[in-house]
Scaffold this active site. Structure first.
Site, mmCIF file in Angstrom:
data_model
loop_
_atom_site.group_PDB
_atom_site.id
_atom_site.type_symbol
_atom_site.label_atom_id
_atom_site.label_comp_id
_atom_site.label_asym_id
_atom_site.label_seq_id
_atom_site.Cartn_x
_atom_site.Cartn_y
_atom_site.Cartn_z
ATOM 1 C CG HIS A 1 45.531 49.157 40.856
ATOM 2 N ND1 HIS A 1 46.125 49.521 42.039
ATOM 3 C CD2 HIS A 1 46.542 48.813 40.031
ATOM 4 C CE1 HIS A 1 47.439 49.421 41.919
ATOM 5 N NE2 HIS A 1 47.724 48.995 40.716
ATOM 6 C CG ASP B 1 48.759 44.913 33.423
ATOM 7 O OD1 ASP B 1 48.518 44.730 34.634
ATOM 8 O OD2 ASP B 1 49.908 44.964 32.955
#
Ligand code: SDX
Length: 394
Positions: free
Chosen positions: A271, A328
């Site tokens: 991320h 996700d």
């Protein structure tokens, strides 16, 4: 000032804008919408209530919630002329392509979607968008599988209505399972906003030209589609399916993800901001265990995902780069269990992110000081040079 964790110059200099909507601390894995932790909202709120919180800045009282819900119910239909747009798409059209085009087309049916100071008008515009995107998403799925559209039912909740539009068929009504409604509310809440991510920054940048709400959101949908952004949830499931088909050897794929000569990445890992475990991934992972058990589904992909996470988080390559599962990594496993096909996963991300995009567009329209400035560049091209006539060129 409220909301600032640090006015560290290094941080302030990287900030592209200021906003009062979502607080995110990537080091500590903290995410709060208008100051309320997502863990609390995920447990106690609904997607409709959280949408109101993000867009209007406070939890609605009973009257405000009822009015907001009524607006969503009353504006769920799309114009019958818009319905005909679907006839022009091939059944292979990706639902994200249809969604962005149809949302842009809403500006042809409701041209007034711009004046944030006309509260009555903008409230209806916001409700139209939140409600009609859900209908367009379901219709694009029905189009892709050649089934007739299932119209919205005013008696159903926001999520119940969406599930019914997705899965009911004329021959057989869809039985709404409250556990599924609950987990879908949770997933949409956890996707509802995330500060200045790629698609939200796109909405703000496009909106900063005083572009109407529908066109600004259509741009955000296109940005979200990218496989490194919202498109990752579909890629994660395709990656897990490939590992399963290959015999489930997760170490082999961890090794491949470290190999710079391969362009393979562990999708759903890493991320730009979280250098800790994404708090949303933690909630989604436990929700996945619960709903699959409740539904009596034994999906091998969940077991593979757990082993893949365990193997990566023990590997120095991932530990040193502070790469953890993100939002996700597990979401697609729940979507599969509910019955969504993988090409709808990013549409579900867009449905969830919609209130966040709307909140950021509205904040910027109401307070131009929160506009993302026009980006500048470091020029690395040619210095000034003469025009060479065609016959004198090499
Ligand atoms: C979302 O911004 C948001 O908030 C987004 C989002 C939201 O809610 O809006 O949270 C939603 O987009 C989540 C991210 C979904 N994308 C993926 O899961 C795709 C896989 N992840 C990556 O491609 C990557 O991790 C990013 C794009 C998400 C973040 O990239 P960074 O932080 O810019 O990291 P990087 O690309 O600079 O990589 C740093 C290093 C590199 O190795 P080195 O050059 O140091 O040797 O880490 C490696 C990368 O190769 N790396 C990975 C990896 N992610 C980064 N290696 C293997 N697998 C991965 N997934």
């Amino acid at each position: 000032q409220t909301g600032y964790v640090s006015l560290d110059p290094a941080f302030v200099n990287t900030a592209s804008t200021k906003s009062a909507i979502t607080f995110l601390d990537g080091e500590k894995g903290i995410l709060r919408y208008r100051g309320i932790p997502i863990e609390v909202l995920g447990e106690k709120s609904t997607f409709v209530e959280t949408s109101y919180l993000l867009i209007y800045g406070k939890l609605p009282n009973r009257v405000e919630l009822s009015k907001f819900s009524t607006l969503l119910t009353r504006h769920s239909l799309i114009h019958e002329d818009m319905k005909r747009f679907f006839d022009g798409y091939p059944s292979t059209a990706h639902p994200m392509a249809i969604l962005s085009a149809m949302v842009l087309s809403l500006s042809s049916f409701y041209p007034e979607a711009i004046d944030v100071n006309n509260h009555e008008q903008i409230d209806i515009t916001i409700a139209r968008l939140l409600s009609k995107v859900r209908t367009i998403a379901a219709f694009s799925y029905k189009k892709s599988i050649g089934q007739p559209f299932a119209y919205p039912q005013n008696s159903l909740s926001y999520c119940g209505n969406f599930l019914n539009m997705m899965f009911s068929v004329p021959a057989e009504p869809y039985e709404i399972d409250e556990d599924i409604v609950k987990v879908l509310n949770l997933l949409l809440i956890l996707h509802a906003d995330h500060e200045q991510n790629c698609s939200t920054s796109t909405v703000r940048l496009v909106g900063s030209a005083r572009t109407n709400l529908f066109a600004s959101i259509a741009a955000g949908i296109c940005a979200l589609w990218g496989p490194l952004h919202g498109g990752a949830n579909q890629e994660v499931v395709e990656m897990l399916e490939a590992i399963h088909a290959d015999g489930g050897d997760v170490q082999k794929f961890v090794k491949l993800a470290k190999d710079k000569t391969s362009n393979f990445r562990l999708m759903g890992f890493g991320h730009r901001v979280y250098k800790n475990y994404d708090p949303r991934a933690r909630l989604i992972s436990s929700a996945a265990e619960k709903i699959l058990t409740k539904l009596g589904i034994n999906d091998p992909l969940l077991e593979i995902a757990k082993r893949l996470e365990e193997a990566a988080l023990k590997d120095p390559y991932f530990v040193d780069r502070r790469l953890y599962p993100n939002v996700d990594f597990y979401s697609g496993i729940i979507y599969r269990a509910i019955g969504f096909p993988s090409n709808m996963f990013t549409v579900l991300f867009a449905l969830g992110r919609l209130p966040g995009w709307i909140a950021h567009w509205k904040e910027m329209m109401e307070d131009p000081s929160t506009k993302i400035g026009r980006p500048r560049q470091i020029y690395t091209g040619e210095v000034e040079r003469a025009y060479t006539p065609l016959d004198e060129r090499a």
